[in-house]
Structure formats: structure tokens, C-alpha cells
Scaffold this motif. Structure first.
Motif, PDB file in Angstrom:
ATOM      1  N   LEU A 404      30.923  24.551  45.340  1.00 32.52           N
ATOM      2  CA  LEU A 404      32.203  24.632  44.629  1.00 32.52           C
ATOM      3  C   LEU A 404      33.240  25.455  45.391  1.00 32.52           C
ATOM      4  N   LYS A 405      32.875  25.844  46.634  1.00 33.02           N
ATOM      5  CA  LYS A 405      33.772  26.607  47.514  1.00 33.02           C
ATOM      6  C   LYS A 405      34.291  27.882  46.848  1.00 33.02           C
ATOM      7  N   ALA A 406      33.377  28.612  46.236  1.00 32.15           N
ATOM      8  CA  ALA A 406      33.743  29.868  45.592  1.00 32.15           C
ATOM      9  C   ALA A 406      34.131  30.912  46.631  1.00 32.15           C
ATOM     10  N   THR A 407      35.097  31.722  46.304  1.00 29.46           N
ATOM     11  CA  THR A 407      35.520  32.816  47.176  1.00 29.46           C
ATOM     12  C   THR A 407      34.522  33.976  47.046  1.00 29.46           C
ATOM     13  N   PRO A 408      34.551  34.939  47.974  1.00 29.15           N
ATOM     14  CA  PRO A 408      33.659  36.090  47.841  1.00 29.15           C
ATOM     15  C   PRO A 408      33.815  36.813  46.509  1.00 29.15           C
ATOM     16  N   ARG A 409      35.059  36.927  46.030  1.00 30.61           N
ATOM     17  CA  ARG A 409      35.288  37.600  44.750  1.00 30.61           C
ATOM     18  C   ARG A 409      34.707  36.788  43.584  1.00 30.61           C
ATOM     19  N   GLU A 410      34.885  35.468  43.628  1.00 28.37           N
ATOM     20  CA  GLU A 410      34.335  34.613  42.580  1.00 28.37           C
ATOM     21  C   GLU A 410      32.807  34.683  42.571  1.00 28.37           C
ATOM     22  N   ILE A 432      33.562  28.945  36.734  1.00 30.06           N
ATOM     23  CA  ILE A 432      34.467  29.086  37.874  1.00 30.06           C
ATOM     24  C   ILE A 432      35.864  28.547  37.527  1.00 30.06           C
ATOM     25  N   GLU A 433      35.907  27.518  36.686  1.00 23.68           N
ATOM     26  CA  GLU A 433      37.208  26.996  36.229  1.00 23.68           C
ATOM     27  C   GLU A 433      37.930  28.036  35.394  1.00 23.68           C
ATOM     28  N   LYS A 434      37.172  28.760  34.533  1.00 21.64           N
ATOM     29  CA  LYS A 434      37.778  29.810  33.737  1.00 21.64           C
ATOM     30  C   LYS A 434      38.357  30.914  34.623  1.00 21.64           C
ATOM     31  N   LEU A 435      37.598  31.271  35.662  1.00 19.94           N
ATOM     32  CA  LEU A 435      38.078  32.292  36.580  1.00 19.94           C
ATOM     33  C   LEU A 435      39.364  31.859  37.257  1.00 19.94           C
ATOM     34  N   ARG A 436      39.405  30.628  37.676  1.00 20.50           N
ATOM     35  CA  ARG A 436      40.544  30.139  38.444  1.00 20.50           C
ATOM     36  C   ARG A 436      41.791  29.896  37.579  1.00 20.50           C
ATOM     37  N   GLN A 437      41.573  29.777  36.295  1.00 18.94           N
ATOM     38  CA  GLN A 437      42.720  29.659  35.374  1.00 18.94           C
ATOM     39  C   GLN A 437      43.358  31.019  35.109  1.00 18.94           C
TER      40      GLN A 437
END
Length: 437
Positions: A404-410, A432-437
Motif C-alpha cells: 500500500l506504499k505506506a510512509t515510515p510515519r504511517e 491507512i485510508e483513515k490516516l490519509r484523510q
């Protein structure tokens, strides 16, 4: 339409990649970059890798990990494992720790003999063939003496040569069934060289055998090759403890042992379960075999044949409870080497053997078998308590995050979140969608 290519092997590595990219990967703009980024910057090391096989384009990496705390015959090992599957090394390490507190693993080599065969066709009288073989056998052994000289200095060599009548399986089919001892080398090249010399000598002796008529003199050698089925090259690995020490996940020791033994009985009886059960054993075995530069395909073939030795595919491992004591054990064929071949060429294989305190072939057999048994214990323990997915999916979490190409922080946030939540691909996507929103 794609046309066949001539002279591919004569192209340079770069030319091979250019041809591949334009012919089969024209839609992938990053293909060349991906292939070349795995080249080793050390040119001599890269050349070494390329010379292991043919038509090399790049290197294919697998994680090289370590499972510590394996107590085997009262000696402590850290076991190197090369494997890409999530949770295997973690499970092996957990099982090693569990049994290390209960006396550790016991392992014993029961035999080390390996097999090779000369397959031939003979249409004449069987008794005449047997009489000829008895006369020719000393000549066969004499013919391989130059090949066996060095192996004999190390305590190995040709153990026996037998004539076997296989005409009940195939008309006119016979074998020279040959047994070898190869000590610390796996011995494939040694065995095959001896077999080819046996075949050459056997055919030549037949042509000069006075008791044969003209047709009997023409023995047809079909092939000469070692067998990867080695039922006399066996290692046994075992653990045991009082049943009372097995209490786990709210189960009494007695209940845990009963569920575990029932699970093993199912794997013994049901081939569909046995295949997956044994695959779990091979997770541990293959990883160590690969890390030490041994031939995991040969090991796989031989072990799975052994699992069918009674006429039905069945579990390699077994468990029982007697007089309040739980036992879990396995006997498997393992033809391994610690000298020769890739073991001495691949730098990481040499490091792996050094980590294992430079074992003999017999010691390596014990370590590999124990790792397979540990992996199997961990898998069956999970299956009969929490279920296999809970632990596996937590270890698989990082793979999902990378997909899902998560960042280090994610990754940091989601790893913390899933310490207390069940992992599934959809659950990770949702978070991860919740984080990115």
C-alpha cells in the motif's frame, strides 16, 4: 509476433537485458532499472554469482535471517535461515525458546549412506547375468579406485554394489544399485562419476564375457545417476517434557497435549492435511538448507518420497503421551554437505556455516531436522490454540503496508494500532485510508 532468438547465451548481460526489455517487457519502463539495481557493486562478487548458473541477468535476493536459542544436544546454536515467508523465522525462534526451557532438542543421525544406480536393459538369461555380475564386481570396484582414493582417505567411498532384477516393473530392466558414503560432502559429483565408470566397465566386461551369447553381450546402459531418495541417510529429532509443562492459552497441559496429538493423528491419516503439515516442516528445513548452500530441491524430493514410503502420503512428524510425558519427534532423510559445491563458493553460505560453528555434515543434518521440527511445533501449536492467522498476519503486516506504499510515519502508527487489533488486508486498507484523510 515474437521470433526465436539465436545465440542468446553469447550476448553480454546488458545485451540480454536490452533484448528482454524490448521483446517481453516493452510496456514496463522501469524493467531495466529494476534488473540492474540488484547488481552487486563489487564486480568480482557479481561475477561469482553470475557464474553459478547460465544466462544470468541479475541477482534475486532473499532475506537472510537468524533464529537464536536452539539448544540441540546441550549445545546452543543460532540458526541462519534464508526465506521470504512471513512468520517462519519468528515461529522457529519462539519454538526454540519454548523447548530450550524444557531441556532442548535431541537429535541423532541414524544413517548416512547414499544411493546411485546404473539402469540397464538385458534380454538374456537371468542366472547367466547374475554369474557375470559376481565375476565382474571386483573389476567394477577396481575401475573406480582412482576416483574413490581421496574419499576413502576421509572415511568414505563405495559401500556396496548390488545387481537388482526389476523385470517385474519393466521388461528386461535391471539395475546396479550402488551405496556410497560421502562424509562431509553431499557427494553428487563423486557418486555420478563412479556410476558412469561402473557403467562403462560393466558394458565392456559384458562384451568379453565368454558365457554370454552375441545378444547378451550387448547390454544397453540407459542411464547412470544418483538418487535423491536416501532412506538410509536418516536423522531423528525429538523433544519431550512432562505434560504439566504444556499449559498454554487457558488450556491445561493435558488438554494441550491431547489436542496436539489429535492434530498429528489427522496429518498421519489425511493426505490433504499431511501435505500442508509437511510443508510447514519444510519451511524450516528449506530455509537452513538454502542458507548453507545445499540443494533444497533434492532435499524436498527425498523427504516427500519418504513421507509416502508406506504407500500413502502421511505426516513426517509424530506425537504421543505416555506415563505423563509428551513426546514429539520426526525421522527424515537428509543428504547434506558442508564442503564442496556452493557451500564453499557462496560467501553467505560460508558465513552461515561459521555461524553454526562449522558443523560436520552429520551435525548439519541434526540442526536442519531440529529446525523443521521446531517450525512444525510452532505451526501446530498455533493451529490448535489461537489459529494460524493471528500470528501469521501480524508478521505479514509489513508486507501489506509495503504493498500500500505506506510512509515510515504511517507504518509506525499502523504497527502500533495492529498490536491490539486483528490484521487483514481490508482492515489495513481501511486504517491507512483513515490516516490519509
Amino acid at each position: 509476433m515474437i521470433e526465436p532468438i539465436s545465440g542468446f547465451s553469447k550476448l553480454s548481460k546488458q545485451e540480454k537485458i536490452e533484448w528482454l526489455s524490448s521483446t517481453y517487457l516493452s510496456g514496463n519502463t522501469k524493467a531495466k532499472e529494476i534488473l540492474t539495481q540488484y547488481w552487486n557493486s563489487n564486480s568480482s562478487l557479481q561475477q561469482l554469482h553470475e557464474e553459478f548458473t547460465e544466462n544470468t541477468l541479475t541477482n534475486y535476493y532473499l532475506p537472510f535471517g537468524l533464529a537464536p536459542n536452539f539448544l540441540i544436544n546441550d549445545r546452543l546454536y543460532a540458526v541462519p535461515m534464508a526465506i521470504e515467508e512471513s512468520s517462519v523465522i519468528a515461529a522457529a525462534s519462539k519454538a526454540a525458546k519454548f523447548w530450550g526451557r524444557r531441556g532442548g532438542f535431541k537429535a541423532e543421525v541414524l544413517g548416512t549412506q547414499k544411493i546411485g544406480q546404473v539402469h540397464f536393459m538385458y534380454s538374456g538369461d537371468r542366472e547367466k547375468l547374475q554369474a557375470f555380475f559376481s565375476k565382474a564386481k571386483p573389476r567394477l570396484l577396481e575401475a573406480v579406485a582412482p576416483l574413490t582414493k581421496n574419499m576413502e582417505k576421509r572415511g568414505g567411498g563405495v559401500v556396496n554394489v548390488e545387481l537388482r532384477d526389476k523385470t517385474d516393473l519393466l521388461g528386461d530392466y535391471y539395475q546396479l544399485h550402488c551405496t556410497f558414503e560421502t562424509k562431509d560432502s553431499m557427494g553428487a559429483n563423486f557418486i555420478n562419476s563412479c556410476l558412469e565408470r561402473f557403467a562403462e566397465t560393466f558394458r565392456a566386461e559384458a562384451k568379453n564375457h565368454e558365457a554370454f551369447d552375441a545378444s547378451e553381450k550387448e547390454i544397453e546402459i540407459v542411464m547412470s545417476i544418483l538418487s535423491n531418495y536416501v532412506p538410509d541417510c536418516i536423522v531423528r529429532a525429538e523433544v519431550s517434557c512432562p505434560v504439566s509443562e504444556l499449559a498454554d492459552h487457558g488450556l491445561t497441559g493435558e488438554d494441550f497435549a491431547a489436542k496436539f496429538v489429535r492434530a498429528l493423528k489427522i496429518a498421519e491419516a489425511e493426505p490433504y492435511r499431511a501435505v500442508t503439515h509437511n510443508k510447514g516442516i519444510m519451511n524450516g528445513i528449506d530455509a537452513v538448507v538454502l542458507a548453507t548452500g545445499n540443494d533444497f530441491r533434492a532435499v524436498e524430493a527425498g523427504i516427500h518420497a519418504y513421507a509416502s514410503k508406506e504407500g500413502k502420503y502421511s505426516s513426517l512428524s509424530h506425537a504421543d503421551v505416555r506415563d505423563g510425558k509428551f513426546r514429539f519427534w520426526m525421522e527424515i532423510p537428509l543428504a547434506l554437505g558442508t564442503v564442496g559445491g556452493l557451500t564453499g563458493l557462496h560467501p553467505l553460505s560460508r558465513i552461515a556455516l561459521e555461524i553454526l560453528q562449522n558443523p560436520s555434515a552429520e551435525d548439519l543434518m541434526k540442526i536442519v531436522a531440529v529446525t523443521g521440527l521446531a517450525q512444525n511445533f510452532a505451526a501446530v501449536k498455533s493451529l490448535t490454540t489461537t489459529g494460524i492467522q493471528q500470528g501469521h498476519m501480524k508478521m505479514h503486516l509489513m508486507n501489506i503496508l509495503n504493498q500500500l506504499k505506506a510512509t515510515p510515519r504511517e507504518k509506525e502508527v499502523l504497527v502500533a494500532h495492529f498490536k491490539s487489533h486483528n490484521v487483514s488486508h481490508s482492515a489495513v486498507e481501511e486504517q491507512i485510508e483513515k490516516l490519509r484523510q
